[in-house]
Design a protein around this motif. Structure first.
Motif, PDB file in Angstrom:
ATOM      1  N   ALA A   1       0.830  -1.204   0.000  1.00  0.00           N
ATOM      2  CA  ALA A   1       0.000   0.000   0.000  1.00  0.00           C
ATOM      3  C   ALA A   1       0.865   1.255   0.000  1.00  0.00           C
ATOM      4  O   ALA A   1       0.531   2.260  -0.649  1.00  0.00           O
ATOM      5  CB  ALA A   1      -0.934  -0.004   1.209  1.00  0.00           C
ATOM      6  N   GLN A   2       1.981   1.206   0.694  1.00  0.00           N
ATOM      7  CA  GLN A   2       2.899   2.348   0.694  1.00  0.00           C
ATOM      8  C   GLN A   2       3.448   2.593  -0.703  1.00  0.00           C
ATOM      9  O   GLN A   2       3.561   3.744  -1.152  1.00  0.00           O
ATOM     10  CB  GLN A   2       4.053   2.088   1.663  1.00  0.00           C
TER      11      GLN A   2
ATOM     12  N   GLU B   1       6.120   3.721 -16.551  1.00  0.00           N
ATOM     13  CA  GLU B   1       7.131   4.077 -15.559  1.00  0.00           C
ATOM     14  C   GLU B   1       6.720   3.628 -14.163  1.00  0.00           C
ATOM     15  O   GLU B   1       7.552   3.168 -13.364  1.00  0.00           O
ATOM     16  CB  GLU B   1       7.371   5.589 -15.575  1.00  0.00           C
ATOM     17  N   ALA B   2       5.438   3.751 -13.844  1.00  0.00           N
ATOM     18  CA  ALA B   2       4.950   3.378 -12.518  1.00  0.00           C
ATOM     19  C   ALA B   2       5.068   1.880 -12.272  1.00  0.00           C
ATOM     20  O   ALA B   2       5.414   1.444 -11.165  1.00  0.00           O
ATOM     21  CB  ALA B   2       3.503   3.827 -12.347  1.00  0.00           C
ATOM     22  N   ALA B   3       4.788   1.077 -13.301  1.00  0.00           N
ATOM     23  CA  ALA B   3       4.906  -0.370 -13.145  1.00  0.00           C
ATOM     24  C   ALA B   3       6.358  -0.763 -12.896  1.00  0.00           C
ATOM     25  O   ALA B   3       6.652  -1.629 -12.055  1.00  0.00           O
ATOM     26  CB  ALA B   3       4.356  -1.089 -14.371  1.00  0.00           C
TER      27      ALA B   3
ATOM     28  N   LEU C   1      -1.560  10.679 -12.490  1.00  0.00           N
ATOM     29  CA  LEU C   1      -2.578  10.215 -13.424  1.00  0.00           C
ATOM     30  C   LEU C   1      -2.741   8.703 -13.429  1.00  0.00           C
ATOM     31  O   LEU C   1      -3.635   8.174 -14.092  1.00  0.00           O
ATOM     32  CB  LEU C   1      -2.261  10.709 -14.839  1.00  0.00           C
ATOM     33  N   VAL C   2      -1.887   7.996 -12.698  1.00  0.00           N
ATOM     34  CA  VAL C   2      -2.091   6.553 -12.523  1.00  0.00           C
ATOM     35  C   VAL C   2      -3.240   6.355 -11.551  1.00  0.00           C
ATOM     36  O   VAL C   2      -3.250   6.905 -10.445  1.00  0.00           O
ATOM     37  CB  VAL C   2      -0.798   5.876 -11.997  1.00  0.00           C
TER      38      VAL C   2
ATOM     39  N   ILE D   1       3.680   5.765  -5.766  1.00  0.00           N
ATOM     40  CA  ILE D   1       3.396   5.856  -7.204  1.00  0.00           C
ATOM     41  C   ILE D   1       2.476   7.034  -7.488  1.00  0.00           C
ATOM     42  O   ILE D   1       2.700   7.809  -8.430  1.00  0.00           O
ATOM     43  CB  ILE D   1       2.784   4.532  -7.706  1.00  0.00           C
ATOM     44  N   TRP D   2       1.424   7.196  -6.683  1.00  0.00           N
ATOM     45  CA  TRP D   2       0.495   8.301  -6.945  1.00  0.00           C
ATOM     46  C   TRP D   2       1.134   9.662  -6.722  1.00  0.00           C
ATOM     47  O   TRP D   2       0.756  10.641  -7.359  1.00  0.00           O
ATOM     48  CB  TRP D   2      -0.752   8.134  -6.082  1.00  0.00           C
ATOM     49  N   GLN D   3       2.120   9.745  -5.841  1.00  0.00           N
ATOM     50  CA  GLN D   3       2.844  11.004  -5.673  1.00  0.00           C
ATOM     51  C   GLN D   3       3.675  11.330  -6.899  1.00  0.00           C
ATOM     52  O   GLN D   3       3.768  12.488  -7.317  1.00  0.00           O
ATOM     53  CB  GLN D   3       3.752  10.933  -4.444  1.00  0.00           C
TER      54      GLN D   3
END
Length: 240
Positions: A154-155, A201-203, A166-167, A160-162
């Motif tokens: 969860a962290q 990039e997030a993945a 847009l993810v 990732i959202w920071q």
């Protein structure tokens, strides 16, 4: 006071138990607990300088206070389903012995605003070709500190959202137990409205971060030897 410490991977093997108990004077901190562990369990002494400590499922430093009833865990650096209703976007986090149902995991992230889901799937390879490990792997054995692992997943989603606002959805799954050649081991997926909104990039960030801070370890099992794989990254309180 008496303190019970959970052990994982190589540390568990060295004493032949998943838990040890030591007595320390109050007030106590992580440093005094480690001193007591080293004195009571000589087999662990060589591992303590690089071991990672958590107190109540958060990474701890030597000065972190320890109180009666705290949940303390001691483990080597990380080797590389549920959802949290407090998170702002769809998620799926799991530590599981079951085979991955990737379409079902994708379904957790799917909504009318989602047009792209990028995923990474890890699997067991048969040839390791790394010093100190069996030249050919028969199977892997994964172990996790499950309760802490899902909190760290969860962290990672929040991180990732920071970085990529847009993810919209994040899924992270780690399998445990015996996994044979070719079986899936890890799965990370990120969803967004379009493919150019950070989901690739997030993945990549998600799988890299999983191998840094999620308490999961693997044992490489070959024909003649088995070795716990320990990572190079040692989490600190800054990783909470």
């Amino acid at each position: 006071m008496e303190v019970q410490i959970k052990l994982f991977a190589t540390l568990k093997d060295k004493v032949g138990s998943s838990k040890v108990t030591v007595s320390v004077a109050e007030p106590a901190n992580v440093a005094t607990v480690l001193d007591a562990v080293g004195a009571a369990y000589p087999a662990l002494q060589s591992s303590l300088p690089i071991a990672v400590v958590s107190v109540n499922k958060s990474f701890a430093g030597l000065d972190t206070a320890v109180s009666p009833g705290d949940e303390i865990a001691l483990f080597p650096p990380v080797s590389g389903g549920s959802s949290d209703e407090t998170l702002p976007h769809p998620t799926y986090f799991a530590i599981t012995a079951d085979h991955l149902d990737i379409p079902a995991i994708h379904a957790h992230l799917t909504s009318p605003e989602i047009g792209a889901i990028v995923s990474f799937t890890g699997s067991v390879r048969g040839q390791t070709q790394r010093d100190g490990l069996p030249p050919e792997t028969v199977y892997l054995e994964y172990e996790a500190y499950s309760e802490m692992a899902e909190l760290k997943m969860a962290q990672i989603a929040r991180e990732i959202w920071q970085k990529w606002p847009l993810v919209k959805g994040v899924a992270i799954v780690q399998r445990i137990g015996r996994l044979d050649i070719g079986e899936n081991t890890t799965f990370v997926a990120c969803a967004s409205g379009h493919r150019d909104q950070g989901c690739f990039e997030a993945a990549r960030y998600g799988i890299d971060r999983l191998k840094e801070i999620v308490p999961v370890w693997k044992k490489e099992v070959g024909e003649d030897q088995s070795v716990w794989v320990e990572g190079d990254y040692r989490p600190t309180e800054a990783d909470n």
